[in-house]
Design a protein around this motif. Structure first.
Motif, PDB file in Angstrom:
ATOM      1  N   ARG A 160       0.880  -1.161   0.000  1.00  0.00           N
ATOM      2  CA  ARG A 160       0.000   0.000   0.000  1.00  0.00           C
ATOM      3  C   ARG A 160       0.920   1.214   0.000  1.00  0.00           C
ATOM      4  N   ASP A 218       1.447   4.938  -0.106  1.00  0.00           N
ATOM      5  CA  ASP A 218       0.780   6.211   0.138  1.00  0.00           C
ATOM      6  C   ASP A 218       1.692   7.337  -0.347  1.00  0.00           C
ATOM      7  N   ASP A 262       2.420  10.134   2.003  1.00  0.00           N
ATOM      8  CA  ASP A 262       3.215   9.853   3.203  1.00  0.00           C
ATOM      9  C   ASP A 262       4.330   8.858   2.866  1.00  0.00           C
ATOM     10  N   ARG A 296       6.693   7.692   5.659  1.00  0.00           N
ATOM     11  CA  ARG A 296       6.123   6.949   6.791  1.00  0.00           C
ATOM     12  C   ARG A 296       6.215   7.770   8.077  1.00  0.00           C
ATOM     13  N   ARG A 312       3.472   9.531   9.175  1.00  0.00           N
ATOM     14  CA  ARG A 312       2.153   9.432   9.806  1.00  0.00           C
ATOM     15  C   ARG A 312       1.649   7.996   9.859  1.00  0.00           C
ATOM     16  N   THR A 313       2.028   7.201   8.869  1.00  0.00           N
ATOM     17  CA  THR A 313       1.594   5.810   8.809  1.00  0.00           C
ATOM     18  C   THR A 313       2.443   4.956   9.744  1.00  0.00           C
TER      19      THR A 313
END
Length: 296
Positions: free
Chosen positions: A143, A145, A148, A151, A153-154
């Protein structure tokens, strides 16, 4: 098209292999050198590279390159002054916790995608044949993003981040091939999935990991076959090479399929633009309206 050893005579051809001091990179370099190629081991630890090169025989040289440091990538490219038949973007990492590169970027993204992206753009004026980038069927679980990429926020999960970088490798290959075609370049962008290869990670893991590695994993030499297939077989640009057997996890080499996510031209174009911003490098061959990224 399937592929197997021995390789054709590769005298008078030059190959650059990143991360060639161990595993698939070392096996790839050994096969190419054994076929007579001039092989450049582009490695982070030059001293280790010299020790490995001494075991390969053939026509080899070692040059320092840290893909997680864009200044190192630029220095490597600035020191290059002769044609490259094939650039093999082999080096990659997987780390259990979020770490950052010398440039402050998430380390897996920096090493597995941004470094090879910058290196390819900077060396592309010298490349006459192919750019081969190691991806993985792990991309099917990714996945990615684009809002982001770092990374920040994830939640950081090692395999998820790794899979995202492998999806990025396939998207990069597709967009690179589109741009090469748009300017009429004969250079081809290719990707390779080495399969399930025995590594120190598997051998030093828990009992399940060790058992799976012992029973299912193939050797780095076998894992290098799809890489060599992508580098040498008569294939169209943007081909994805992988093993023939055990759900494309081991044995031989052939063209394999990729996920729908890896075929998304709009995402590939956006990732390219973001990567240009992060690395400060651009596609160097006759930039025109035709090579501009499509509207997203």
């Amino acid at each position: 098209m399937t592929f197997s050893l021995p390789l054709p005579d590769l005298h008078d051809r030059t190959f650059v292999v990143t991360g060639a001091t161990s595993g698939i990179g070392q096996a790839t370099a050994a096969a190419l050198a054994g076929a007579g190629a001039h092989v450049v081991l582009a490695v982070r630890d030059a001293a280790k590279g010299e020790r490995v090169a001494a075991t390969l025989g053939g026509d080899t040289e070692v040059r320092a390159l840290d893909l997680a440091d864009l200044s190192s990538v630029r220095s490597f490219a600035a020191g290059w002054d002769f044609p490259i038949d094939v650039l093999i973007n082999n080096a990659g990492v997987s780390v259990p916790e979020r770490r950052v590169s010398a440039d402050g970027y998430e380390l897996q993204l920096a090493t597995n995608h941004l470094g090879p992206f910058a290196l390819t753009n900077l060396l592309l004026p010298h490349v006459t044949g192919r750019v081969v980038t190691l991806a993985s069927l792990a991309e099917r679980a990714a996945r990615l993003d684009l809002d982001d990429l770092q990374r920040e926020r994830t939640p950081y999960k090692e395999f998820g981040v790794y899979a995202g970088t492998k999806l990025a490798n396939l998207l990069f290959t597709a967009e690179l091939q589109r741009r090469l075609h748009a300017v009429g370049s004969p250079v081809r962008a290719m990707a390779a999935h080495p399969g399930f290869v025995s590594t120190n990670i598997g051998q030093e893991g828990g009992p399940v990991a060790r058992a799976m590695t012992r029973l299912l994993a193939q050797s780095p030499a076998d894992g290098a076959l799809p890489v060599l297939h992508a580098a040498l077989a008569d294939l169209p640009g943007d081909s994805f090479s992988g093993p023939q057997h055990l759900l494309h996890m081991r044995g031989g080499a052939e063209v394999i399929a990729r996920s729908g996510k890896a075929k998304d031209a709009a995402v590939a174009a956006r990732l390219w633009s973001l990567s240009e911003e992060l690395t400060g490098t651009r596609f160097p061959l006759g930039a025109t309206e035709e090579t501009a990224a499509p509207e997203v």
